[in-house]
Write a protein that holds these residues in place. Structure first.
Motif, PDB file in Angstrom:
ATOM      1  N   GLU A 189      -1.444   9.192   2.761  1.00 27.42           N
ATOM      2  CA  GLU A 189      -1.253   8.580   4.075  1.00 27.42           C
ATOM      3  C   GLU A 189      -1.719   7.123   4.064  1.00 27.42           C
ATOM      4  O   GLU A 189      -1.066   6.237   4.614  1.00 27.42           O
ATOM      5  N   ALA A 190      -2.872   6.905   3.405  1.00 29.27           N
ATOM      6  CA  ALA A 190      -3.423   5.550   3.341  1.00 29.27           C
ATOM      7  C   ALA A 190      -2.489   4.625   2.561  1.00 29.27           C
ATOM      8  O   ALA A 190      -2.226   3.495   2.977  1.00 29.27           O
ATOM      9  N   LEU A 191      -1.989   5.108   1.426  1.00 26.49           N
ATOM     10  CA  LEU A 191      -1.085   4.291   0.604  1.00 26.49           C
ATOM     11  C   LEU A 191       0.211   3.994   1.360  1.00 26.49           C
ATOM     12  O   LEU A 191       0.733   2.880   1.334  1.00 26.49           O
ATOM     13  N   ALA A 199      -4.813  -1.230  -2.910  1.00 22.14           N
ATOM     14  CA  ALA A 199      -4.273  -2.242  -1.987  1.00 22.14           C
ATOM     15  C   ALA A 199      -4.838  -3.617  -2.335  1.00 22.14           C
ATOM     16  O   ALA A 199      -4.111  -4.609  -2.358  1.00 22.14           O
ATOM     17  N   ASP A 200      -6.131  -3.642  -2.655  1.00 20.73           N
ATOM     18  CA  ASP A 200      -6.773  -4.917  -3.000  1.00 20.73           C
ATOM     19  C   ASP A 200      -6.253  -5.484  -4.322  1.00 20.73           C
ATOM     20  O   ASP A 200      -6.285  -6.684  -4.541  1.00 20.73           O
ATOM     21  N   ALA A 242       0.610   3.841   4.536  1.00 25.59           N
ATOM     22  CA  ALA A 242       0.367   2.929   5.659  1.00 25.59           C
ATOM     23  C   ALA A 242       0.497   1.471   5.242  1.00 25.59           C
ATOM     24  O   ALA A 242       0.839   0.626   6.049  1.00 25.59           O
ATOM     25  N   VAL A 243       0.196   1.182   3.971  1.00 20.95           N
ATOM     26  CA  VAL A 243       0.309  -0.211   3.527  1.00 20.95           C
ATOM     27  C   VAL A 243       1.515  -0.411   2.619  1.00 20.95           C
ATOM     28  O   VAL A 243       1.630  -1.424   1.939  1.00 20.95           O
ATOM     29  N   ILE A 294      -9.217   7.905  -0.253  1.00 19.93           N
ATOM     30  CA  ILE A 294      -8.988   6.786   0.663  1.00 19.93           C
ATOM     31  C   ILE A 294      -9.574   5.504   0.059  1.00 19.93           C
ATOM     32  O   ILE A 294      -8.954   4.448   0.073  1.00 19.93           O
ATOM     33  N   GLN A 295     -10.774   5.664  -0.510  1.00 16.48           N
ATOM     34  CA  GLN A 295     -11.406   4.507  -1.155  1.00 16.48           C
ATOM     35  C   GLN A 295     -10.542   3.989  -2.300  1.00 16.48           C
ATOM     36  O   GLN A 295     -10.351   2.789  -2.459  1.00 16.48           O
ATOM     37  N   ALA A 343      -7.365   4.275  -2.595  1.00 14.90           N
ATOM     38  CA  ALA A 343      -6.183   3.626  -2.012  1.00 14.90           C
ATOM     39  C   ALA A 343      -6.521   2.188  -1.614  1.00 14.90           C
ATOM     40  O   ALA A 343      -5.711   1.270  -1.783  1.00 14.90           O
ATOM     41  N   GLN A 344      -7.744   2.015  -1.104  1.00 14.06           N
ATOM     42  CA  GLN A 344      -8.184   0.680  -0.707  1.00 14.06           C
ATOM     43  C   GLN A 344      -8.274  -0.247  -1.935  1.00 14.06           C
ATOM     44  O   GLN A 344      -7.863  -1.405  -1.880  1.00 14.06           O
ATOM     45  N   LYS A 398      -4.710  12.606   2.299  1.00 12.75           N
ATOM     46  CA  LYS A 398      -5.258  11.455   3.021  1.00 12.75           C
ATOM     47  C   LYS A 398      -4.984  10.170   2.258  1.00 12.75           C
ATOM     48  O   LYS A 398      -4.626   9.155   2.843  1.00 12.75           O
ATOM     49  N   HIS A 406     -17.114  12.408  -0.061  1.00 15.41           N
ATOM     50  CA  HIS A 406     -15.876  12.535   0.709  1.00 15.41           C
ATOM     51  C   HIS A 406     -15.136  11.211   0.653  1.00 15.41           C
ATOM     52  O   HIS A 406     -15.736  10.174   0.485  1.00 15.41           O
ATOM     53  N   GLY A 407     -13.841  11.283   0.828  1.00 16.98           N
ATOM     54  CA  GLY A 407     -13.071  10.057   1.021  1.00 16.98           C
ATOM     55  C   GLY A 407     -12.775   9.269  -0.244  1.00 16.98           C
ATOM     56  O   GLY A 407     -12.417   8.103  -0.168  1.00 16.98           O
TER      57      GLY A 407
END
Lengths: 290, 117
Positions: B79-81, B61-62, B83-84, B54-55, B57-58, B76, B50-51
Motif C-alpha cells: 500500500e505504501a509503495l 522512495a528516498d 501510494a507513491v 513500511i519503513q 518502502a520509505q 502494508k 512492527h512496520g
C-alpha cells in the motif's frame, strides 16, 4: 486488592478458577474479563449486562495543507503508523498505538485526532459480583489499548466500592498477558501438571518475574501428568495454593457452563480455602507486617 | 531508464535476491541501462518490531527507485509503495540481483496488482 488469574498455556482453567474464586470471595468483588480477544467469563457468571459502551482509540489525522514533510512524526513513530513517503504523507491507523507522539512533535500543528472504534466495554451484575468485560472488535490487531480502558474503569470502580477484583487474563506471555497482570497485586498462575502445561508455565514465570509481584500457583487437573510443575515450584519457591482434581464431574459442570465451586461442598471449600490463602498472603500479611 | 531497487542479501550484483521485502538485508539500486548500482542498507527496518515493510518502502522512495524487484511484499508495504507510484515485481527470488534485473529488462515480468503475502 487486584488478583490476576493468568497462565502460559491456554485452556488450563483460568476462567473456571476466576469464576469460582469470584463466587466464593467474601468481600465486595469485581470480576473482570481482560481476555478481550475472546472474553468468556460471562458464560460462567451469567451477569446481567447493565451498560455497554464503545471504546475508541485516538489516531492521527493530518491536515496535509499544513504538513511541510519535515518527517519528525515519521522518524518518531516506532510502529510506522505515520510516514512521509517522498512528498506523500501516509497513515496506517491500524498500526497506531495512540501514544500521541506525532501530535506533540509536529511543529506545524498539522495533526489532530480522529477516533477509531476498537471494541466495547460491558458492565453488569452477577448476584453480588460486579462484572466488567472488554471485547475487542474482530479484526483489531492490538488488545492492550482496550485493556487499558477496562483497567482505568476498574480502578475507578474499586475506589468507589473499596472491594477487590479478580482479573481473568489472556493466555500467553506477550503484550496482552503482561498488560493484564501488570497492575495487579497478586498473580495466580493456573497450570496443569503435564509436560505441555509445565513448558508454558515456565515461560509464564519467566515473563512475569520481572514485574516483581507475588506469584502463586493453582494446579488444575491434578492427578494426571507428571511431577514437573511441582518440582519446579519447589525449586523456585512458588507456593501451590490449591490442586483441583482431574475429575469427570468438574469437566461435566464446566461443559454445561456452571461455576465449579457451586458443584459440591468439597469444591466450595477448596475455593474458599484458596480465597482465604490469597487474602491472607496479601491483606492479612500486610497487616502482620505493620 | 528508471532505477530499480532489488531486495538483496548483500551489496553486489552477484548477491542473491532476498525474498523478503520489509526485512531484506538491503537494496541494490540499479540503473538497468548501465548496470551502475548502489547499495542501501535496510538494517534499520530489520530491527523493528512492527512496520518494517513500511519503513523499507520509505527507504525505497528516498532512493529514487521507481520499481522494486523482490520475492514477496506484505500488504502494508504494498500500500505504501503504491501510494507513491512505485511498481512492484514479486516472485523474483532464487536468483542473483543481476539475474533479476536481466529478467526485468527482458520484459518477461508482471507488475503486481496486490501483495502476495
Amino acid at each position: 486488592m487486584i488478583i490476576s488469574i493468568a497462565s502460559g498455556k491456554g485452556g488450563t482453567g483460568k476462567t473456571m478458577v476466576s469464576a469460582s474464586l469470584a463466587s466464593v470471595w467474601e468481600r465486595p468483588m469485581t470480576a473482570v474479563d481482560l481476555d478481550v480477544e475472546e472474553p468468556n467469563l460471562h458464560i460462567f457468571l451469567k451477569p446481567e449486562i447493565i451498560s455497554e459502551e464503545k471504546v475508541y482509540l485516538e489516531v492521527p489525522q493530518v491536515d496535509e495543507s499544513r504538513c511541510n514533510l519535515c518527517r519528525k512524526c515519521s522518524d518518531l513513530c516506532q510502529f510506522k503508523a505515520i510516514n512521509v513517503m517522498g512528498s506523500t504523507l501516509l497513515t496506517f491507523p491500524e498500526m497506531c498505538h495512540a501514544c500521541g507522539g506525532c501530535m506533540a512533535i509536529c511543529p506545524e500543528e498539522a495533526i489532530s485526532w480522529e477516533r477509531r472504534e476498537i471494541g466495547t466495554i460491558s458492565q453488569g451484575k452477577s448476584g453480588r459480583i460486579d462484572f466488567l468485560m472488554g471485547s475487542l472488535r474482530v479484526g483489531e490487531a492490538m488488545s492492550p489499548p482496550l485493556m487499558r480502558v477496562v483497567k482505568t474503569k476498574l480502578a475507578k470502580d474499586l475506589d468507589r466500592s473499596g472491594g477487590d477484583a479478580i482479573i481473568d487474563a489472556p493466555p500467553g506471555v506477550s503484550c496482552p498477558a503482561v498488560s493484564a497482570v501488570m497492575d495487579s497485586d497478586y498473580i495466580l498462575l493456573v497450570t496443569e501438571p503435564t509436560p505441555f502445561g509445565f513448558h508454558d508455565f515456565k515461560l509464564a514465570v519467566e515473563a512475569f518475574t520481572p514485574l516483581k509481584k507475588s506469584m502463586a500457583t493453582v494446579i488444575n487437573r491434578s492427578g494426571m501428568g507428571d511431577e514437573g510443575v511441582r518440582k519446579f515450584c519447589k525449586e523456585r519457591n512458588i507456593p501451590i495454593l490449591a490442586e483441583i482434581p482431574f475429575d469427570r464431574d468438574i469437566a461435566g459442570a464446566y461443559s454445561r457452563g456452571k461455576v465449579v465451586a457451586d458443584l459440591s461442598w468439597e469444591l466450595k471449600s477448596l475455593f474458599s480455602a484458596l480465597a482465604g490463602s490469597i487474602y491472607e498472603r496479601n491483606i492479612g500479611g500486610q497487616k502482620c507486617a505493620r | 531508464m528508471t532505477k530499480v531497487a532489488v531486495t538483496s542479501e548483500g551489496p553486489t550484483l552477484t548477491d542473491m535476491v532476498d525474498p523478503r521485502f520489509g526485512r531484506a538485508g538491503g537494496f541494490v539500486v540499479v540503473d538497468p541501462d548501465t548496470m551502475e548500482h548502489a547499495y542501501v542498507d535496510n538494517g534499520s527496518s530489520q530491527t523493528m518490531a512492527h512496520g518494517a515493510g513500511i519503513q523499507a518502502a520509505q527507504i525505497i522512495a528516498d532512493s529514487g527507485a521507481k520499481v522494486v524487484l523482490t520475492g514477496f511484499v506484505g500488504p502494508k508495504a504494498f500500500e505504501a509503495l503504491k501510494a507513491v507510484g512505485i511498481k512492484v515485481v514479486q516472485n523474483l527470488d532464487n536468483m542473483s540481483v543481476k539475474e533479476a534485473v536481466e529478467k526485468y529488462k527482458s520484459g518477461n515480468v508482471d507488475y503486481a496488482q496486490q501483495a502476495n503475502k
